[in-house]
Write a protein that holds these residues in place. Sequence first.
Motif, PDB file in Angstrom:
ATOM      1  N   PRO A 136       0.000  25.182 -94.787  1.00  0.00           N
ATOM      2  CA  PRO A 136       0.847  24.657 -93.880  1.00  0.00           C
ATOM      3  C   PRO A 136       0.675  25.151 -92.370  1.00  0.00           C
ATOM      4  O   PRO A 136       1.081  24.651 -91.286  1.00  0.00           O
ATOM      5  N   ASN A 137       0.302  26.411 -92.438  1.00  0.00           N
ATOM      6  CA  ASN A 137       0.183  27.450 -91.238  1.00  0.00           C
ATOM      7  C   ASN A 137      -1.470  27.419 -90.809  1.00  0.00           C
ATOM      8  O   ASN A 137      -1.536  28.155 -89.755  1.00  0.00           O
ATOM      9  N   PHE A 138      -2.178  26.709 -91.163  1.00  0.00           N
ATOM     10  CA  PHE A 138      -3.661  26.676 -91.098  1.00  0.00           C
ATOM     11  C   PHE A 138      -3.886  26.539 -89.529  1.00  0.00           C
ATOM     12  O   PHE A 138      -4.579  27.171 -88.925  1.00  0.00           O
ATOM     13  N   HIS A 139      -3.382  25.439 -88.958  1.00  0.00           N
ATOM     14  CA  HIS A 139      -3.483  25.180 -87.625  1.00  0.00           C
ATOM     15  C   HIS A 139      -2.819  26.134 -86.705  1.00  0.00           C
ATOM     16  O   HIS A 139      -3.519  26.481 -85.641  1.00  0.00           O
ATOM     17  N   ARG A 140      -1.901  26.784 -87.220  1.00  0.00           N
ATOM     18  CA  ARG A 140      -1.197  27.790 -86.314  1.00  0.00           C
ATOM     19  C   ARG A 140      -2.118  29.177 -86.457  1.00  0.00           C
ATOM     20  O   ARG A 140      -2.340  29.729 -85.312  1.00  0.00           O
ATOM     21  N   VAL A 141      -2.596  29.404 -87.458  1.00  0.00           N
ATOM     22  CA  VAL A 141      -3.430  30.756 -87.488  1.00  0.00           C
ATOM     23  C   VAL A 141      -4.864  30.172 -86.872  1.00  0.00           C
ATOM     24  O   VAL A 141      -5.258  31.206 -86.051  1.00  0.00           O
ATOM     25  N   ALA A 142      -5.195  29.006 -86.750  1.00  0.00           N
ATOM     26  CA  ALA A 142      -6.444  28.691 -86.225  1.00  0.00           C
ATOM     27  C   ALA A 142      -6.242  28.868 -84.600  1.00  0.00           C
ATOM     28  O   ALA A 142      -7.089  29.282 -83.746  1.00  0.00           O
TER      29      ALA A 142
END
Length: 337
Positions: A136-142
């Motif tokens: 769920p945090n993949f795009h934030r880490v990206a």
Amino acid sequence: MNTSDYRFGFRVLGPPTERRRLVDWWLAFKAHAACDPRAECERESYLSAFCFGGDFAAHLERTGTTRGFTGACWAPWLWFDLDGELRQALDAARRMVSAAVYGLGFGESDLLIFFSGCKGLHVGLPTRAWGPEPGPNFHRVARCFAARLAALAEASIDTSVYDAGRLLRAPNSKHAKTGLHKRLLDFDELLHLSPERIAALAREPRAFDVPDAVRRADGAGRLWREASDDVQQQQAEAAAARRNGERQQLNRATLAFIKGGAPVGERHRRCYSAAADLAGLGAPLPLCVALLLEPARDCGLTPSDARRAIENGWRRGKGEAIEAPAGAEFTPTEWQA
């Protein structure tokens, strides 16, 4: 997690306001790469920047909308959008690619580099080179990963690309205003061709094979772990502040936006974030518009884009679910072989 489960993505045929359709992202991407007639490369079209799993498909089938989905996402390519005047964007893309190859360990032929068809460039890093897991945090880490790499390369990027529901112009598709295609550039073309020559090449699409095996990029893995730690710390601090009732003043970034706007590539996200920050302190929507609309317009956002960013940010700050632009249909067989 098995990344092969994350195969769903959006496709838009026509301008970005048109209907989103759920497709097999890999099949759609490869069809555009190959100039498959089904891709309709003579038209404007877009693909999602991220991919989703079966829970998203089930959510969409059950509700008929993308509203309220907060599940995991993933991406086979991490995209960088470098915009501005083409010569400036070209210089920034050269620095970005050099940082990726010589700083993080990517192979030159492993990258996907595109002229956007207008005045920018898109650079894609294959995530197989370091293997980040969906979440769920993949795009934030990206976003954090991209910002760190952009800082190393001294390049300005559009960070709104890392919103989970973001669309990116599809390979080989035609830009509606310029009539030029989003064309692949190889490493040498990026380094040595002039902006005029690149634009001339983009009069026609260029079919290409999507890289299969890629070199391991250990530097990217380290940078991703650092970005992940940053996101977790930010979320922990925000949660602690909410529990302790510490939100009594505006963030510095909000004050900076009100005073001086934001640079190209940051305008939409900072306007959105400022509105969410104001809403978190109880500001009504008319006050947010009064405070943010003028600086948003001064730094180059159109009135409609500025108002949309403010309204969506305000709703997010109030804890409301945000509808992804334009509804999507569940059409899982559209790109089956």
